[in-house]
Design an enzyme around this catalytic site. Structure first.
Site, short mmCIF file in Angstrom:
data_model
loop_
_atom_site.label_atom_id
_atom_site.label_comp_id
_atom_site.label_asym_id
_atom_site.label_seq_id
_atom_site.Cartn_x
_atom_site.Cartn_y
_atom_site.Cartn_z
N LYS B 68 -17.63 -17.91 -8.19
CA LYS B 68 -18.92 -17.80 -7.50
C LYS B 68 -19.73 -19.08 -7.61
CE LYS B 68 -22.64 -15.63 -9.06
NZ LYS B 68 -23.52 -14.51 -9.45
N ARG B 112 -24.64 -6.72 -8.04
CA ARG B 112 -23.95 -6.59 -9.34
C ARG B 112 -24.93 -6.74 -10.50
NH1 ARG B 112 -25.07 -11.35 -12.22
NH2 ARG B 112 -23.44 -12.93 -12.06
N GLY B 224 -34.61 -11.41 -16.26
CA GLY B 224 -35.10 -12.62 -15.63
C GLY B 224 -34.53 -13.91 -16.21
N ASP B 226 -32.22 -16.62 -17.28
CA ASP B 226 -30.82 -17.04 -17.12
C ASP B 226 -30.73 -18.57 -17.19
OD1 ASP B 226 -32.11 -17.69 -14.84
OD2 ASP B 226 -30.70 -16.71 -13.47
N LYS B 230 -36.24 -20.43 -19.64
CA LYS B 230 -36.87 -19.16 -19.27
C LYS B 230 -37.00 -18.22 -20.47
CE LYS B 230 -35.32 -19.33 -14.44
NZ LYS B 230 -34.44 -18.65 -13.46
#
Lengths: 322, 322
Positions: B68, B112, B224, B226, B230
């Site tokens: 991906k 997902r 949130g 990732d 963050k």
């Protein structure tokens, strides 16, 4: 976003001096620009003797970059399929939007790998090099030779391959397509003897080239090893050489010919190809020097060739639309 | 190999219990099967406030796996474009051949990711959970809620967002699409108060949830964070919780809520979601426990959803061909 097939790409992209100059500038950018080139991502599928590699590199200032997937599934030939597959995805560096899928099936990798060989040879071989000794008869044996003809006045080839049949096919293909004489040799040392340039292009896991076969003034490009278990050059080749160059040291130490070398002084003296193409370090400085270049393949080459292919494909499309 | 557009994929793939069960089995496989899931490859394009992430995972025994590409370019909204882009490439694990390009533009990632939230909630929240407190009003605020309705009898929502306008849009969307009441709250603590399940789905770089707002029996899914910069949960939330779970510890320590936690005893006690879905470790064991799950996103989820989408797309095609 459009998907381009191998057939379309094959019609649009030729292995020419523009491509070779582009790949040269990609190596230079590794030393002169900000480049984000993460380590290769590799997924092994041992159940099917397969592996998938993912490479990528962003070169500062370029408006796009490539992500390349390439796979080798070594049971495929038994199924009547080629072992290699691959594609490149070109992504905008302005917006992150995918611009194109280049479903080239490894063609662009073949071209950019051969172009890197030409870049290395241009800086490291003698300018009057005419004879090439090739160990290996696969597709890179063809592409590398074709690329060399753009940088040196090659007119003779000495080839060695484990399969006589494949060597005959190689001879026939080259004599037709490049119009030069090919002699099939019975041993690798005969292919090496009296060659100005030597190319090793095999999946060998044990050395196919030994120092005692080498003569003064020769240049060797080793482009077969790109994995932890591969090796083409006996370490005494590196020891004997006056100048050892590789594409990316960090990679060559893991995947290339430097992996087998335990001489840290020698490793410290190895130049990266981009140092030479950028003029930071000299290439060949004497007629009698023995020079070696180890190529493992880099993401900047992929970004460069994918961008070029996309430009050519769009140019052609405009052409057709006239 | 075929390229499927977002439109085609949207018609073929729904966020339903089959998808949620599939994602659950993907987490289980991390603990019960051989899985090759290399670290995320990331290319930063600081000049344009952009990043491209590449994820992949091979699960032993599956006949395909996904690679991906997902990007976030945070200047895009100024250009009138969404910041996120993405696609998945499905590759045969038998031959390495690419089977499909799923040009889903992030849709399958949304699905997902929400499905993982449902899996976490199914094992960690109280079975009688009816009220959800949501901090954030983006697309995951919608998808996560939709996913929850498949595992818990949700009938009320308390939402907080920094933009009142976006909170109004969220309320209107959810009331129409999911037919449940949404109350807009003026502070995050009001959204948390009396909620059975709390979801934080923000790009926050400083905590949006504090321990002092929490009540006994609540479950929190933080999805949130990732990236290295963050954070959604105050570290005292982790300290207060009876059970802390994450998708992949190695990732959460770098990209997720564990990054900010310096309590090594606590970190040692964190379970991975796959340990719970596989039955190796228990989930919630008491009605009054406070539970937390931190989700950073994993390659096995991508492989699972890409395979499912491909099956659905081909099933639909067969349908059309009848």
């Amino acid at each position: 976003m459009r998907l381009y097939t191998k057939d379309e790409i094959q019609h649009a992209v030729r292995l020419n001096t523009t491509v070779i100059d582009g790949i040269e500038s990609a190596f230079t950018s590794l030393k002169t620009k900000k480049v984000a080139m993460p380590p290769i991502m590799r997924i092994d599928i041992p159940a099917n003797n397969g592996e998938v590699d993912i490479k990528s590199a962003y070169i500062e200032g370029y408006d796009s970059f490539a992500v390349k997937l390439s796979s080798g599934f070594f049971n495929n030939p038994k199924l009547g399929l080629p072992s290699a597959n691959g594609m490149m995805i070109l992504i905008s560096t302005t917006t992150g939007e995918p611009q194109a899928i280049l479903a080239d099936n490894g063609l662009l990798t073949d071209i950019r790998t051969a172009a890197a060989g030409a870049v290395a040879t241009k800086h490291l071989s003698r300018e009057d090099s005419r004879t090439v000794g090739i160990i290996g008869t696969g597709s890179q044996a063809k592409y590398q030779l074709e690329a060399l003809t753009h940088v040196r006045p090659i007119d003779q080839v000495q080839v060695y391959g484990r399969s006589r049949e494949k060597a005959e096919q190689y001879k026939s293909f080259i004599e037709k397509s490049l119009n030069m004489r090919v002699d099939i040799k019975n041993t690798p040392s005969e292919a090496v003897n009296n060659s100005d340039i030597i190319i090793t292009t095999t999946p060998a896991t044990e050395p196919v080239l030994k120092a005692e076969w080498l003569n003064e003034g020769q240049h060797i490009t080793a482009m077969g090893s790109d994995a932890e278990h591969k090796q083409e050059l006996d370490t005494n080749v590196l020891e004997k050489a006056d100048l050892v160059v590789c594409d990316v040291k960090e990679q060559s130490l893991i995947l290339g010919e430097l992996r087998s070398c335990s001489n840290s002084k020698l490793i410290n003296q190895v130049h990266e190809l981009g140092e030479i193409t950028s003029g930071l370090k000299p290439g060949r400085t004497g007629y009698n020097q023995i020079t070696v270049c180890d190529l493992t393949g880099t993401g900047v080459q992929d970004t460069q060739i994918a961008r070029y292919a996309y430009q050519q494909l769009n140019f052609k499309e405009d052409d057709y639309n006239e």
